[in-house]
Write a protein that holds these residues in place. Structure first.
Motif, short mmCIF file in Angstrom:
data_model
loop_
_atom_site.label_atom_id
_atom_site.label_comp_id
_atom_site.label_asym_id
_atom_site.label_seq_id
_atom_site.Cartn_x
_atom_site.Cartn_y
_atom_site.Cartn_z
N UNK A 209 -1.75 -4.54 -6.94
CA UNK A 209 -0.66 -3.64 -7.32
C UNK A 209 -1.24 -2.57 -8.23
N UNK A 210 -1.04 -1.30 -7.88
CA UNK A 210 -1.59 -0.17 -8.64
C UNK A 210 -0.45 0.69 -9.17
N UNK A 211 -0.39 0.88 -10.50
CA UNK A 211 0.64 1.69 -11.13
C UNK A 211 0.03 3.04 -11.52
N UNK A 212 0.62 4.12 -10.97
CA UNK A 212 0.12 5.47 -11.24
C UNK A 212 1.16 6.27 -12.01
N UNK A 213 0.67 7.09 -12.98
CA UNK A 213 1.59 7.85 -13.84
C UNK A 213 0.82 8.97 -14.50
N UNK A 214 1.47 10.13 -14.75
CA UNK A 214 0.77 11.25 -15.40
C UNK A 214 0.21 10.90 -16.77
N UNK A 215 0.78 9.89 -17.45
CA UNK A 215 0.30 9.52 -18.78
C UNK A 215 -0.99 8.70 -18.73
N UNK A 216 -1.40 8.27 -17.53
CA UNK A 216 -2.57 7.40 -17.40
C UNK A 216 -3.75 8.18 -16.84
N UNK A 217 -4.91 8.02 -17.46
CA UNK A 217 -6.12 8.62 -16.91
C UNK A 217 -6.52 7.90 -15.63
N UNK A 218 -6.35 6.58 -15.63
CA UNK A 218 -6.64 5.76 -14.45
C UNK A 218 -5.45 4.83 -14.21
N UNK A 219 -5.18 4.53 -12.96
CA UNK A 219 -4.05 3.63 -12.67
C UNK A 219 -4.26 2.26 -13.31
N UNK A 220 -3.15 1.66 -13.72
CA UNK A 220 -3.17 0.26 -14.12
C UNK A 220 -3.14 -0.59 -12.85
N UNK A 221 -3.96 -1.64 -12.80
CA UNK A 221 -4.00 -2.47 -11.61
C UNK A 221 -4.01 -3.95 -11.98
N UNK A 222 -3.41 -4.74 -11.12
CA UNK A 222 -3.49 -6.19 -11.23
C UNK A 222 -3.59 -6.76 -9.82
N UNK A 223 -4.29 -7.88 -9.68
CA UNK A 223 -4.59 -8.42 -8.36
C UNK A 223 -4.21 -9.90 -8.28
N UNK A 224 -3.67 -10.27 -7.14
CA UNK A 224 -3.35 -11.67 -6.85
C UNK A 224 -4.12 -12.07 -5.59
N UNK A 225 -4.97 -13.10 -5.71
CA UNK A 225 -5.72 -13.60 -4.56
C UNK A 225 -4.94 -14.77 -3.96
N UNK A 226 -4.58 -14.64 -2.69
CA UNK A 226 -3.76 -15.66 -2.04
C UNK A 226 -4.58 -16.91 -1.72
N UNK A 227 -3.93 -18.03 -1.87
CA UNK A 227 -4.48 -19.30 -1.41
C UNK A 227 -3.50 -19.88 -0.39
N UNK A 228 -3.98 -20.01 0.84
CA UNK A 228 -3.12 -20.47 1.93
C UNK A 228 -3.70 -21.75 2.51
#
Length: 353
Positions: A209-228
C-alpha cells in the motif's frame, strides 16, 4: 481591549496617510498610484509560512496584515494579536513580511494586506496548509489464508489535507483498489480495499500500500506478505533415463504444498519396500544402490499436510547388461537419436516416463 487597539491603529494609519511627519502636506495625490501586492503561500503542517506584502511606491503609508478572521496581526512593525507563533520578519515602507510558525490546519485561509491610503487599498493571499498523512496500516488479513478463501486487504491513512491518494501493488505490478474518503474535522481519512480469492500462486506474494501526498517527499509504504496454505501435489523424478542392471538409481519425491507435506512414505507395488539393504530412504529420496531385474515394478510415494494428502507413482523397468550389439545401439542413440528411437518403436520396446 483588542477592538480599542485596532481602532487606534486604524486612526494612526489614516493620520499617516494624510500628513507627513515633518509638515502638514496632503498625500492623497501621491497615494493614487500605490497598490500592495502579495502571493499565495503553501506550507506543510508544522512548518513556517512567510507572508509578504509589498508596495513599489510608498510615501510613508502604513501596511497591515490581517488573518482570515479579520484580526489584525501586524500594523507596520506593531504587533496587534497575542499569538507567539506570529512573528515579524521585516517591516519597511515598501514591505511587511510576517511569519506563521508551527502552522496548523486552522491557520489556512485568506489573509489580507491593507495599505492605508485614502481610500484604503487591500490585496489578499491564500495560505494553504498541507496536512501530513499518517503512515498507512494494512488491516483485515489474518495469516494464514487457505486456498480459495476470499481475502480483503484494507489500507488506511488519516490526517491528510487535501485527501491523500492510495495505490496498491502486487509485487511490482499495480492493481486497482476501492477507495473511500471521509472528512474528520479539517483533515481526511482515506481507505482503500482489495478483495480477491487466493490460490497457491498468492503464497509469498507481497501486497504494498503506497500513500502519496504533496506534503511527502516520498510516498509512505507498508507491505503485507501473504501466506496461503494449500494441499500437497507430488511427482517422482529419476536419476536415470534407461536404468540397467548394476547401476545406481535415485528416485526423488518432489512435493509442493503449504505447510510442506511430510512424512514421505515409499512403497513398491502397493506394499513395503522388499530389500531395505539396497533400498535406502532418506526423506523424500529413495536410492537403489545396485539395480537388478527383480527391482522391476511400480514405486509410489505419499505425503500429506493438514489440508489433504497426495501420491505419485513411477514404473521401473531394469534392462540387462548391454551386449556389443547394444553398445552399437547406444552409439546410434548418441549420433542419431531420432533413428535410435524409431528403431526402438519398431522393436516395440516401451520405456517408462
Amino acid at each position: 481591549m483588542i477592538v480599542q487597539q485596532r481602532v487606534v491603529l486604524l486612526l494612526l494609519g489614516l493620520w499617516s496617510s494624510v500628513f507627513k511627519v515633518n509638515g502638514i502636506k496632503s498625500k492623497v495625490k501621491g497615494g493614487q498610484g500605490q497598490f500592495p501586492t502579495t502571493q499565495n503561500v503553501t506550507v506543510v503542517e508544522g512548518g513556517t509560512a512567510n507572508m509578504t506584502c509589498r508596495v513599489e511606491y510608498n510615501d510613508n503609508t502604513s501596511l497591515q496584515w490581517s488573518n482570515p478572521a479579520q484580526q489584525t496581526l501586524f500594523f507596520g512593525d506593531k504587533k496587534a494579536l497575542r499569538d507567539n507563533r506570529i512573528e515579524l520578519v521585516r517591516a519597511s515602507w515598501q514591505e511587511l513580511t510576517i511569519s506563521v510558525n508551527d502552522a496548523t490546519l486552522g491557520d489556512e485561509g485568506l489573509y489580507t494586506c491593507s495599505l492605508f491610503t485614502m481610500p484604503i487599498k487591500i490585496t489578499r493571499a491564500y495560505l494553504t496548509v498541507l496536512g501530513v498523512p499518517e503512515r498507512p496500516e494494512i488491516i483485515g488479513f489474518t495469516k494464514p489464508a487457505v486456498e480459495r478463501d476470499m481475502v480483503t486487504l484494507t489500507c488506511a491513512s488519516a490526517g491528510s489535507r487535501p485527501a491523500a491518494t492510495i495505490r496498491w501493488f502486487r509485487n511490482d505490478k499495480e492493481v486497482q483498489g476501492t477507495e473511500e474518503i471521509n472528512a474528520t474535522g479539517k483533515s481526511f481519512m482515506v481507505r482503500s480495499s482489495l478483495q480477491f480469492e487466493v490460490d497457491r500462486r498468492d503464497d509469498g506474494v507481497a501486497y504494498t500500500c503506497s500513500v502519496e501526498h504533496p506534503a511527502l517527499e516520498r510516498p509512505y509504504q507498508t507491505t503485507e506478505v501473504l501466506e496461503v496454505h494449500y494441499p500437497p501435489w507430488l511427482d517422482i523424478t529419476a536419476s536415470l533415463i534407461v536404468p540397467q542392471e548394476g547401476q545406481y538409481l535415485k528416485l526423488e519425491c518432489v512435493s509442493t504444498g503449504n505447510p510442506i507435506p511430510e512424512p514421505v512414505l515409499w512403497s513398491k507395488d502397493g506394499g513395503e519396500l522388499p530389500d531395505v539393504e539396497r533400498m535406502i530412504v532418506e526423506g523424500p529420496e529413495l536410492t537403489i544402490t545396485t539395480l537388478n531385474r527383480t527391482d522391476n515394478g511400480t514405486y509410489g510415494c505419499r505425503a500429506s499436510n493438514h489440508l489433504g494428502s497426495s501420491s505419485a507413482e513411477f514404473i521401473l523397468f531394469v534392462y540387462g547388461t548391454p551386449s556389443p550389439r547394444d553398445t552399437d545401439s547406444e552409439l546410434l542413440r548418441l549420433v542419431n537419436p531420432w533413428k535410435y528411437f524409431a528403431t526402438l518403436i519398431r522393436k516395440m520396446v516401451v520405456y517408462p516416463l
